[in-house]
Design an enzyme around this catalytic site. Structure first.
Site, short mmCIF file in Angstrom:
data_model
loop_
_atom_site.label_atom_id
_atom_site.label_comp_id
_atom_site.label_asym_id
_atom_site.label_seq_id
_atom_site.Cartn_x
_atom_site.Cartn_y
_atom_site.Cartn_z
N ASP A 127 2.70 5.88 -6.73
CA ASP A 127 3.87 5.83 -5.85
C ASP A 127 5.19 5.78 -6.60
OD1 ASP A 127 2.68 5.92 -3.30
OD2 ASP A 127 1.94 3.88 -3.59
N ARG B 156 -19.14 -5.82 9.52
CA ARG B 156 -18.89 -7.16 10.02
C ARG B 156 -19.26 -8.14 8.91
NH1 ARG B 156 -18.18 -12.30 10.79
NH2 ARG B 156 -18.07 -12.99 12.96
N HIS C 148 0.88 -1.19 0.00
CA HIS C 148 0.00 0.00 0.00
C HIS C 148 0.91 1.23 0.00
CE1 HIS C 148 -3.52 2.37 0.62
NE2 HIS C 148 -3.89 2.01 1.84
N LYS D 134 8.06 -8.82 -7.29
CA LYS D 134 7.17 -7.70 -7.61
C LYS D 134 8.00 -6.44 -7.73
CE LYS D 134 2.50 -8.67 -6.15
NZ LYS D 134 1.44 -8.37 -5.21
N ILE D 135 7.65 -5.59 -8.67
CA ILE D 135 8.34 -4.31 -8.82
C ILE D 135 7.46 -3.26 -8.15
CG2 ILE D 135 9.40 -2.72 -10.47
CD1 ILE D 135 10.54 -5.63 -10.55
N MET D 136 7.97 -2.70 -7.09
CA MET D 136 7.13 -1.78 -6.29
C MET D 136 6.83 -0.49 -7.06
SD MET D 136 6.22 -3.34 -3.81
CE MET D 136 6.55 -4.95 -3.21
N HIS E 179 -2.07 -2.20 -9.82
CA HIS E 179 -3.07 -1.59 -8.95
C HIS E 179 -4.25 -2.52 -8.75
CE1 HIS E 179 -5.75 1.32 -7.16
NE2 HIS E 179 -4.64 1.95 -6.83
N1 COA Z 1 5.37 -6.37 -10.22
C1 COA Z 1 5.36 -7.56 -10.86
N2 COA Z 1 4.26 -8.31 -10.98
C2 COA Z 1 3.14 -7.86 -10.42
C3 COA Z 1 3.09 -6.63 -9.74
C4 COA Z 1 4.27 -5.87 -9.66
N3 COA Z 1 4.28 -4.69 -9.04
N4 COA Z 1 1.85 -6.41 -9.29
C5 COA Z 1 1.13 -7.48 -9.66
N5 COA Z 1 1.91 -8.35 -10.33
C6 COA Z 1 1.48 -9.62 -10.89
C7 COA Z 1 1.14 -10.58 -9.75
O1 COA Z 1 2.27 -11.29 -9.34
C8 COA Z 1 0.05 -11.40 -10.35
O2 COA Z 1 0.64 -12.38 -11.15
P1 COA Z 1 0.02 -13.86 -11.17
O3 COA Z 1 -1.39 -13.70 -11.66
O4 COA Z 1 0.92 -14.58 -12.09
O5 COA Z 1 0.07 -14.35 -9.76
C9 COA Z 1 -0.67 -10.45 -11.28
O6 COA Z 1 0.27 -9.43 -11.61
C10 COA Z 1 -1.92 -9.85 -10.63
O7 COA Z 1 -1.52 -9.15 -9.49
P2 COA Z 1 -2.24 -9.17 -8.11
O8 COA Z 1 -1.20 -9.22 -7.04
O9 COA Z 1 -3.33 -10.20 -8.14
O10 COA Z 1 -2.89 -7.78 -8.06
P3 COA Z 1 -3.67 -7.27 -6.83
O11 COA Z 1 -4.84 -6.52 -7.35
O12 COA Z 1 -3.95 -8.34 -5.84
O13 COA Z 1 -2.61 -6.32 -6.13
C11 COA Z 1 -1.14 -4.51 -5.87
C12 COA Z 1 -2.47 -4.99 -6.45
C13 COA Z 1 -1.08 -3.00 -6.02
C14 COA Z 1 -1.07 -4.87 -4.38
C15 COA Z 1 -0.01 -5.21 -6.64
O14 COA Z 1 -0.04 -4.82 -7.99
C16 COA Z 1 1.35 -4.89 -6.02
O15 COA Z 1 1.78 -5.57 -5.11
N6 COA Z 1 2.05 -3.82 -6.54
C17 COA Z 1 3.30 -3.43 -5.96
C18 COA Z 1 3.06 -2.60 -4.69
C19 COA Z 1 2.53 -1.23 -4.99
O16 COA Z 1 3.04 -0.53 -5.86
N7 COA Z 1 1.53 -0.82 -4.23
C20 COA Z 1 0.97 0.51 -4.32
C21 COA Z 1 -0.40 0.46 -4.90
S1 COA Z 1 -1.01 2.11 -5.18
#
Ligand code: COA
Length: 374
Positions: free
Chosen positions: A311, A355, A221, A254-256, A260
């Site tokens: 971000d 809840r 997040h 994951k690449i931060m 989304h």
């Molecule tokens: N880098 C590489 N791969 C990524 C990724 C990233 N930042 N974000 C998602 N993916 C991949 C996942 O590994 C997943 O692959 P899979 O289907 O083979 O398992 C696929 O893309 C779908 O991602 P998922 O994690 O299901 O998306 P989500 O909706 O659950 O999560 C986030 C959304 C934002 C938590 C996720 O994209 C993430 O962790 N991003 C990095 C952290 C970040 O920037 N957060 C700030 C959000 S504003």
């Protein structure tokens, strides 16, 4: 990336309540706060104007704005007992933990009581946050007890002047202001949902916001801006960045700052902060961080079809403003407090305790065995 997986995990795609505060990625609407497009707010509004609009339901006129700014300024002072607590927090603590403790301690010293002054409480917490984090940071790192009641007209300007000890340039103060606007509100994201859940038990504003800070802290997040910076600064050329990111992807990391939970094609805040990151890089004269970020964005698009979220370029923008990486997410807190508090107020206005139900997947008919026989 394609369509989002809507398999129920993480409550993805579920409508968990009603709000009049924002639309996030709605077709034909995009990101709006009370119907105002984020692009227009980031161009024309100040953060204080946006906070007023979220918290009081309308844009302020000039006299309302002047009064509101003066009120927020008057809320910059910290109680002595809070300063004492901040002085005891070690320099190597995470600033998000400082924010959490600061908010919680303020709740001890200035408890909300009944909710009749909820807007004042929200304004006070929001205005105190820049003082809290900079007071702790300057004391623990430089041994300086900063005077938090500065005369700077905006929260962003106050933050920068307290942190650096210098008057920020107009461009720097505005860049920070825009970042706070972009962070102000974003639907039922994890931290806002935490705040609403806490508020739905009729708990107080400080507890609801303290819980939200803990939720925002994680790298999935708000902590993503910090995590993105830690990655970006490892590379000093576009070539290095490309090779490094390809390597991380090959390792399935994951690449931060990418992807989304709601948006599937772009994060509208990215285009806005990216322009600012570029502008700040040119003002700085060293454009490396910006170029490396741009390269990573390109590789992620080509390799994964993934887009930068707000971000990602926030990281280089904040770095160009001279902000230490660990203080990136506390700035997210300062901006989002307006949205959290507006959500708390909205939740209270039409409350039912949150809840949800669960699907049980554990064993049935477990047989009790006495301790001596296990
Ligand atoms: N880098 C590489 N791969 C990524 C990724 C990233 N930042 N974000 C998602 N993916 C991949 C996942 O590994 C997943 O692959 P899979 O289907 O083979 O398992 C696929 O893309 C779908 O991602 P998922 O994690 O299901 O998306 P989500 O909706 O659950 O999560 C986030 C959304 C934002 C938590 C996720 O994209 C993430 O962790 N991003 C990095 C952290 C970040 O920037 N957060 C700030 C959000 S504003």
């Amino acid at each position: 990336m394609g369509e989002k997986k809507l398999d129920g995990a993480g409550l993805r795609g579920q409508v968990a309540g009603k709000t009049a505060l924002s639309t996030v990625g709605k077709e034909g609407k995009g990101l709006t706060y009370r119907g105002y497009a984020i692009e227009e707010l980031a161009e024309k509004a100040s953060f204080e104007e946006v906070a007023y609009m979220l918290l009081y339901g309308k844009l302020p006129n000039q006299s309302e704005y002047d009064q509101y700014s003066a009120k927020l300024k008057s809320y910059r002072a910290l109680p002595e007992a809070l300063k004492e607590v901040l002085e005891r927090i070690p320099a190597d603590a995470h600033p998000m933990d400082v924010m959490r403790t600061g908010c919680s301690m303020l709740g001890n010293l200035e408890p909300e009581g009944d909710f009749s002054n909820q807007n004042e409480t929200a304004d006070r917490i929001m205005a105190a946050f820049a003082s809290i984090v900079t007071y702790w940071y300057r004391y623990s790192h430089d041994g300086v007890r900063v005077e938090t009641e500065t005369d700077h007209p905006t929260i962003g300007g106050q933050f920068l002047s307290l942190l650096t000890g210098k008057e920020p340039s107009e461009e720097h103060a505005r860049a920070l202001d825009v970042s706070l606007i972009l962070y102000a509100e974003h639907g039922f994201n994890a931290s806002t949902f935490t705040a609403r859940t806490c508020a739905s038990t009729l708990s107080d504003m400080h507890s609801s916001i303290t819980g939200a800070i803990g939720t925002l802290r994680g790298p999935l997040h708000g902590g993503a801006n910090e995590a993105a910076m830690e990655m970006i600064e490892q590379y000093s050329t576009r070539e290095e960045a490309k090779a490094g990111v390809l390597d991380l992807l090959a390792k399935k990391e994951k690449i931060m700052g990418f992807g989304h939970a709601v948006y599937s094609t772009e994060d509208p805040r990215n285009a806005i902060i990216k322009v600012w990151a570029e502008k700040l890089s040119k003002l700085d004269g060293n454009t490396t961080l910006y170029e490396v970020s741009e390269e990573i964005e390109k590789v992620m698009d080509e390799e994964k079809g993934m887009f930068a979220n707000t971000d990602f370029f926030m990281a280089s923008a904040y770095n160009y403003l001279g902000i230490p990486t660990a203080i990136f997410t506390p700035l997210f807190v300062i901006g989002r407090t307006s949205g959290w508090a507006a959500n708390i107020i909205e939740q209270r206005a039409d409350n039912r305790i949150i809840r949800p139900s669960e699907e049980y997947i554990g064993p049935d008919n477990s047989v009790w065995v006495d301790m001596s026989d296990r």
